[in-house]
Design a protein around this motif. Structure first.
Motif, PDB file in Angstrom:
ATOM      1  N   ILE A  21      -4.383   5.363   0.388  1.00  0.00           N
ATOM      2  CA  ILE A  21      -3.893   4.026   0.014  1.00  0.00           C
ATOM      3  C   ILE A  21      -4.832   3.426  -1.030  1.00  0.00           C
ATOM      4  CG2 ILE A  21      -2.948   3.703   2.322  1.00  0.00           C
ATOM      5  CD1 ILE A  21      -5.615   1.307   1.439  1.00  0.00           C
ATOM      6  N   VAL A  22      -4.280   2.508  -1.816  1.00  0.00           N
ATOM      7  CA  VAL A  22      -5.078   1.668  -2.710  1.00  0.00           C
ATOM      8  C   VAL A  22      -4.538   0.244  -2.596  1.00  0.00           C
ATOM      9  CG1 VAL A  22      -5.898   1.234  -5.055  1.00  0.00           C
ATOM     10  CG2 VAL A  22      -5.402   3.590  -4.325  1.00  0.00           C
ATOM     11  N   LEU A  23      -5.427  -0.698  -2.354  1.00  0.00           N
ATOM     12  CA  LEU A  23      -5.086  -2.123  -2.322  1.00  0.00           C
ATOM     13  C   LEU A  23      -6.008  -2.849  -3.292  1.00  0.00           C
ATOM     14  CD1 LEU A  23      -4.670  -3.164   1.436  1.00  0.00           C
ATOM     15  CD2 LEU A  23      -3.002  -3.542  -0.366  1.00  0.00           C
ATOM     16  N   VAL A  24      -5.433  -3.738  -4.103  1.00  0.00           N
ATOM     17  CA  VAL A  24      -6.236  -4.468  -5.083  1.00  0.00           C
ATOM     18  C   VAL A  24      -5.893  -5.947  -5.005  1.00  0.00           C
ATOM     19  CG1 VAL A  24      -6.885  -4.698  -7.511  1.00  0.00           C
ATOM     20  CG2 VAL A  24      -6.225  -2.459  -6.607  1.00  0.00           C
ATOM     21  N   GLY A  25      -6.931  -6.789  -4.959  1.00  0.00           N
ATOM     22  CA  GLY A  25      -6.731  -8.233  -4.939  1.00  0.00           C
ATOM     23  C   GLY A  25      -7.478  -8.908  -6.071  1.00  0.00           C
ATOM     24  N   ASP A  26      -6.891  -9.988  -6.578  1.00  0.00           N
ATOM     25  CA  ASP A  26      -7.522 -10.813  -7.606  1.00  0.00           C
ATOM     26  C   ASP A  26      -8.376 -11.859  -6.895  1.00  0.00           C
ATOM     27  OD1 ASP A  26      -8.096 -12.860  -9.508  1.00  0.00           O
ATOM     28  OD2 ASP A  26      -6.367 -12.274 -10.715  1.00  0.00           O
ATOM     29  N   ASN A  27      -9.685 -11.753  -7.042  1.00  0.00           N
ATOM     30  CA  ASN A  27     -10.592 -12.646  -6.320  1.00  0.00           C
ATOM     31  C   ASN A  27     -10.394 -14.108  -6.681  1.00  0.00           C
ATOM     32  OD1 ASN A  27     -11.761 -10.332  -5.206  1.00  0.00           O
ATOM     33  ND2 ASN A  27     -13.307 -10.207  -6.816  1.00  0.00           N
ATOM     34  N   ARG A  28      -9.960 -14.379  -7.894  1.00  0.00           N
ATOM     35  CA  ARG A  28      -9.839 -15.766  -8.357  1.00  0.00           C
ATOM     36  C   ARG A  28      -8.628 -16.467  -7.768  1.00  0.00           C
ATOM     37  NH1 ARG A  28      -9.654 -14.005 -14.448  1.00  0.00           N
ATOM     38  NH2 ARG A  28      -8.326 -12.500 -13.353  1.00  0.00           N
ATOM     39  N   THR A  29      -7.592 -15.723  -7.429  1.00  0.00           N
ATOM     40  CA  THR A  29      -6.336 -16.341  -6.984  1.00  0.00           C
ATOM     41  C   THR A  29      -5.969 -16.017  -5.540  1.00  0.00           C
ATOM     42  OG1 THR A  29      -5.005 -14.456  -7.717  1.00  0.00           O
ATOM     43  CG2 THR A  29      -5.446 -16.191  -9.335  1.00  0.00           C
ATOM     44  N   GLY A  30      -6.516 -14.940  -4.984  1.00  0.00           N
ATOM     45  CA  GLY A  30      -6.091 -14.502  -3.658  1.00  0.00           C
ATOM     46  C   GLY A  30      -4.844 -13.639  -3.691  1.00  0.00           C
ATOM     47  N   LEU A  31      -4.296 -13.395  -4.866  1.00  0.00           N
ATOM     48  CA  LEU A  31      -3.070 -12.614  -4.985  1.00  0.00           C
ATOM     49  C   LEU A  31      -3.369 -11.120  -4.985  1.00  0.00           C
ATOM     50  CD1 LEU A  31      -1.289 -14.781  -7.690  1.00  0.00           C
ATOM     51  CD2 LEU A  31      -0.555 -14.505  -5.314  1.00  0.00           C
ATOM     52  N   VAL A  32      -2.561 -10.366  -4.264  1.00  0.00           N
ATOM     53  CA  VAL A  32      -2.702  -8.909  -4.196  1.00  0.00           C
ATOM     54  C   VAL A  32      -1.860  -8.309  -5.313  1.00  0.00           C
ATOM     55  CG1 VAL A  32      -2.440  -6.860  -2.762  1.00  0.00           C
ATOM     56  CG2 VAL A  32      -3.016  -9.055  -1.709  1.00  0.00           C
ATOM     57  N   THR A  33      -2.495  -7.572  -6.207  1.00  0.00           N
ATOM     58  CA  THR A  33      -1.811  -7.067  -7.399  1.00  0.00           C
ATOM     59  C   THR A  33      -1.355  -5.622  -7.278  1.00  0.00           C
ATOM     60  OG1 THR A  33      -3.961  -6.503  -8.376  1.00  0.00           O
ATOM     61  CG2 THR A  33      -3.038  -8.665  -8.920  1.00  0.00           C
ATOM     62  N   VAL A  34      -1.891  -4.880  -6.303  1.00  0.00           N
ATOM     63  CA  VAL A  34      -1.550  -3.461  -6.134  1.00  0.00           C
ATOM     64  C   VAL A  34      -1.418  -3.150  -4.644  1.00  0.00           C
ATOM     65  CG1 VAL A  34      -2.406  -1.091  -6.343  1.00  0.00           C
ATOM     66  CG2 VAL A  34      -2.651  -2.680  -8.270  1.00  0.00           C
ATOM     67  N   VAL A  35      -0.345  -2.470  -4.285  1.00  0.00           N
ATOM     68  CA  VAL A  35      -0.192  -1.902  -2.937  1.00  0.00           C
ATOM     69  C   VAL A  35       0.333  -0.478  -3.091  1.00  0.00           C
ATOM     70  CG1 VAL A  35       0.925  -2.040  -0.689  1.00  0.00           C
ATOM     71  CG2 VAL A  35       0.316  -4.146  -1.894  1.00  0.00           C
ATOM     72  N   VAL A  36      -0.536   0.498  -2.969  1.00  0.00           N
ATOM     73  CA  VAL A  36      -0.116   1.896  -2.919  1.00  0.00           C
ATOM     74  C   VAL A  36      -0.270   2.324  -1.466  1.00  0.00           C
ATOM     75  CG1 VAL A  36      -0.557   4.249  -3.695  1.00  0.00           C
ATOM     76  CG2 VAL A  36      -0.788   2.348  -5.303  1.00  0.00           C
ATOM     77  N   GLY A  37       0.854   2.462  -0.772  1.00  0.00           N
ATOM     78  CA  GLY A  37       0.823   2.750   0.655  1.00  0.00           C
ATOM     79  C   GLY A  37       0.949   4.209   0.995  1.00  0.00           C
ATOM     80  N   GLY A  38       0.901   5.064  -0.029  1.00  0.00           N
ATOM     81  CA  GLY A  38       1.026   6.503   0.168  1.00  0.00           C
ATOM     82  C   GLY A  38       1.278   7.165  -1.169  1.00  0.00           C
ATOM     83  N   ARG A  39       1.433   8.468  -1.150  1.00  0.00           N
ATOM     84  CA  ARG A  39       1.584   9.211  -2.404  1.00  0.00           C
ATOM     85  C   ARG A  39       2.964   9.012  -3.023  1.00  0.00           C
ATOM     86  NH1 ARG A  39      -1.255  15.007  -1.018  1.00  0.00           N
ATOM     87  NH2 ARG A  39      -0.863  15.449  -3.215  1.00  0.00           N
ATOM     88  N   ASN A  40       3.993   8.905  -2.178  1.00  0.00           N
ATOM     89  CA  ASN A  40       5.355   8.818  -2.711  1.00  0.00           C
ATOM     90  C   ASN A  40       6.255   8.191  -1.662  1.00  0.00           C
ATOM     91  OD1 ASN A  40       8.101   9.510  -3.500  1.00  0.00           O
ATOM     92  ND2 ASN A  40       7.168  10.868  -5.007  1.00  0.00           N
TER      93      ASN A  40
END
Length: 753
Positions: free
Chosen positions: A426-445
């Motif tokens: 998995i990959v999860l990415v959040g924007d520290n300035r806004t609290g918004l999550v910009t990426v959710v990779v929950g698996g390969r496909n």
């Protein structure tokens, strides 16, 4: 017989009126398919971010913006590129010699009355960064602006599709003629059923042995919109009756328009392509109104069998079918010989560079679950998410490439792959300035497995938990009454810890122990013995309280093994808590949704991050300075060695049984969480360094480098201290060849050496 006739007539009458009611309600509403629309997050442009006019132009051309000259008025969906002199003239502002030009645009969703005041301008430096940003007129300097929020997908329930409703007036006559020529040449003449077509198909089926349908466009519409494709007498009867009804209640234009909006046109990853509007975008990256004869004939060819005549996957079939459409059009005098030859010789479109089609549905799954938790029904809403498509694509590729490489080169993992076990991540990415999550990779496909590990996976976190042990210490005092600091010495020796009548003896990785070492050194090298001893000294209950305060929601039982992460958490909890660290103890609730609008355009949800300071910024800054050492010379030192050199902090995480590998790291701008493991809990024998760090590094080199190489903010009540070589030797912090001879740490004022 009379009774049978009466019963038959009664049934036919009942069928007629019930089917008529259903069909009339659906068609008169003009809502052919009522999807929930999901929009990706708009690209954010901030001062000092990297960027160039050509690179940004490619983003806008993909969204069908129109280029204009610098001195022309921009309307919705227009942009211009200007050099230094042209930009200065347009802005009426002097530009210095380091500023090379500007890029200006107006988003498509701006009202006509606000076009001039909504123009956004980026001014570029000669070092490929954005130096100034303006919005106007009158022009005002701002810190950041937004691009267009692209329509990402539409869903009917959980069924993903792409659909853009168009009017018949937007469809070129060439496209209408092409579809009628190949699918229903008598469309304008029959009353819903073409007996000539049925007879012709029957004769050809008998004489050639090949199946040919005799359905009219009206029948195809009924089958696609009202019924199913099942081959039963009941379905054929309903199709027959409803086709006649349709023709009696609606004119040909209304029927053709509806047909062109609902017909299935192919598959883009997990998403159905429905109708000519979305097909024009998918196959040609054009609006339907801009299609030429060659493109119209290709769409008409695709209608018959989108899989068989896909121009990207089966070009020979597509060319042959397009030629047949053109030949039919010529035979009906819709086009001339020269027009046919020209269209026939045009190349097929190239497959589009689609972003994140394999994993974007994981993000939308997270959105739906958030809306469900908020008790906001999503049906018919326009939902504006925070999804950054480029970042999602980069994360998808970084994860997939690393997992593929491990399955080819790692002997143990390769063996498991040969037995049918797929390594996941998995990959999860959040924007520290806004609290918004910009990426959710929950698996390969997503098409392979819909289980969203980034949201629903509950896995042991291992050393990911250690920063909260050290943070708890920094908030407290030693048994001697002195405040814990990054220089406080810890005992890293194997020993047995007694708890509730049981003994627990944590071991270091590789079973190597380092003696008395300072806190920052124990954290950067992920020393289990030192961390467990520290945790027992500061109190397990206190650690639990701190973790919950920073964003962990899972139940944490106050056992000694908690200090080493021997419990399960959801990745989104790791993201939330690490973003709170990155923000110096300022907790912002995370969200996947920016806002949601109903059919009337009213906001039914708007994200408010609910900021609250949960810990002293100076103490958290001290922890961050220790976590920076993890990347500079600790268990994640491969990050700068492999090319990502912006200031960053983080922590590797490896479970004791080598079933879960994590790396959780952050810059002042982004927090990125990576996990690698097997769904069936097989032992992969990876560490956070070998499993998570390579994915994080590759992703941050591509996306994290967009942002300035800023260091973390130093709070007023904190001070930086550089430990020299002599001090480090005295602290027993120079035990490895890669240990630096000077280390910069942050102390709360009054605790510095």
């Amino acid at each position: 017989m009379t009774l049978a006739i009466i019963a038959g007539l009664g049934f036919a009458t009942y069928s007629y009126f019930s089917l008529e009611k259903e069909m009339t309600q659906k068609l008169e509403s003009k809502r052919f398919i009522v999807p929930t629309e999901y929009y990706a997050g708009p690209r954010v442009f901030s001062a000092r971010n990297s960027g160039s006019p050509d690179g940004i132009e490619s983003l806008f051309t993909k969204q069908n913006f129109r280029r204009r000259d610098y001195d022309q008025r921009l309307l919705q969906g227009d942009y211009f590129i200007a050099d230094r002199e042209q930009c200065s003239a347009r802005l009426q502002l002097p530009l210095d010699e380091n500023q090379i030009g500007c890029f200006a645009w107006v988003n498509k969703d701006i009202s006509t009355a606000k076009v001039d005041s909504s123009m956004q301008i980026l001014v570029f430096q000669n070092d490929s960064t954005i130096s100034k940003i303006y919005i106007g007129a009158p022009f005002q300097e701002v810190a950041s602006v937004f691009g267009e929020a692209p329509l990402l997908a539409q869903y009917i329930g959980n069924e993903p599709l792409m659909q853009k409703t168009v009017t018949l007036g937007e469809v070129p006559p060439t496209c209408s003629n092409a579809i009628m020529a190949i699918e229903d040449a008598q469309f304008l003449e029959h009353g819903g059923i073409s007996f000539k077509g049925i007879l012709r198909a029957l004769v050809r089926n008998i004489t050639t042995g090949r199946k040919e349908g005799g359905s009219t466009i009206t029948q195809q519409l009924v089958k696609n919109y009202f019924l199913t494709s099942e081959r039963t007498l009941k379905r054929k009867y309903q199709e027959f009756i409803m086709s006649i009804l349709l023709e009696s209640r609606f004119n040909k234009d209304e029927i053709l328009e509806t047909y062109l909006n609902v017909i299935y046109m192919g598959q883009n990853g997990s998403f159905q392509v429905r109708g000519y509007g979305s097909a024009a975008r998918y196959y040609f990256n054009k609006e339907v109104s801009d299609l030429d004869l060659s493109e119209c004939s290709l769409l008409a060819a695709i209608v018959n069998s989108p899989g068989l005549y896909n121009p990207f996957k089966k070009p020979a079939n597509a060319e042959r079918r397009r030629h047949l459409v053109l030949d039919k059009m010529k035979g009906l005098n819709f086009i001339s010989d020269s027009q046919m030859t020209e269209a026939d010789n045009k190349p097929l479109p190239r497959a589009p560079v689609t972003l994140a089609t394999e994993t974007a549905p994981y993000y939308l799954d997270a959105v739906r679950k958030q809306m469900e938790a908020l008790k906001v029904p999503v049906e018919g809403l326009r939902i504006y998410t925070a999804l950054d498509l480029e970042s999602q694509q980069a994360a998808q590729e970084s994860l997939s490439n690393h997992l593929n490489n491990l399955e080819k080169t790692n002997k143990h993992i390769k063996g498991l792959k040969e037995k049918g076990n797929n390594l996941e991540g998995i990959v999860l990415v959040g924007d520290n300035r806004t609290g918004l999550v910009t990426v959710v990779v929950g698996g390969r496909n997503y098409r392979m497995t819909q289980f969203n590990r980034a949201i629903d996976g509950h896995r042991q976190v291992g050393s990911t938990m250690k920063p909260f042990v050290y943070l708890t210490a920094l908030m407290n005092e030693t048994s001697e009454g002195k405040p814990y600091t990054p220089m406080t010495l810890l005992n890293d020796e194997k020993q047995s810890i007694k708890f509730e009548g049981q003994n627990w003896a944590p071991e270091n990785y590789g079973k190597k122990y380092y003696g008395m070492v300072p806190m920052f050194y124990a954290l950067k090298n992920s020393m289990n013995a030192a961390t467990a001893n520290l945790g027992m000294n500061v109190g397990i209950g206190n650690i639990v309280d701190v973790a919950h305060k920073f964003g962990v929601e899972s139940e944490l039982k106050p056992f000694p093994s908690l200090t080493l992460g021997a419990f399960e958490m959801y990745p989104r909890e790791v993201l939330q808590s690490y973003m709170t660290i990155a923000n110096l103890g300022l907790r912002k609730d995370i969200s996947f949704v920016r806002k949601a609008l109903n059919a009337e355009g009213a906001e039914v949800f708007t994200f408010n991050p609910n900021d609250r300071q949960v810990e002293d910024p100076a103490i958290v800054a001290s922890l961050i300075s220790m976590m920076k050492q993890v990347i500079i010379s600790g268990s994640a030192r491969a990050i700068p060695l492999n090319g990502f050199t912006n200031p960053a902090a983080g922590k590797t995480g490896t479970t004791n049984d080598n079933k879960d590998a994590w790396f959780s790291g952050f810059t002042p701008y982004l927090t990125t969480i990576v996990w690698v493991g097997y769904d069936n809990n097989l032992q992969h024998k990876l560490t956070g360094s070998s499993g998570g760090v390579p994915v994080w590094t590759d992703f941050m080199k591509r996306i994290g480098s967009r942002f300035p190489a800023d260091d973390f903010t130093l709070p007023e009540d904190a001070v930086k201290v550089v430990l020299d070589e002599e001090t480090l030797k005295a602290l027993n912090a120079l035990q490895a060849p890669f240990d630096p001879t000077s280390v910069e740490l942050v102390f709360k004022k009054g605790t510095e050496p």
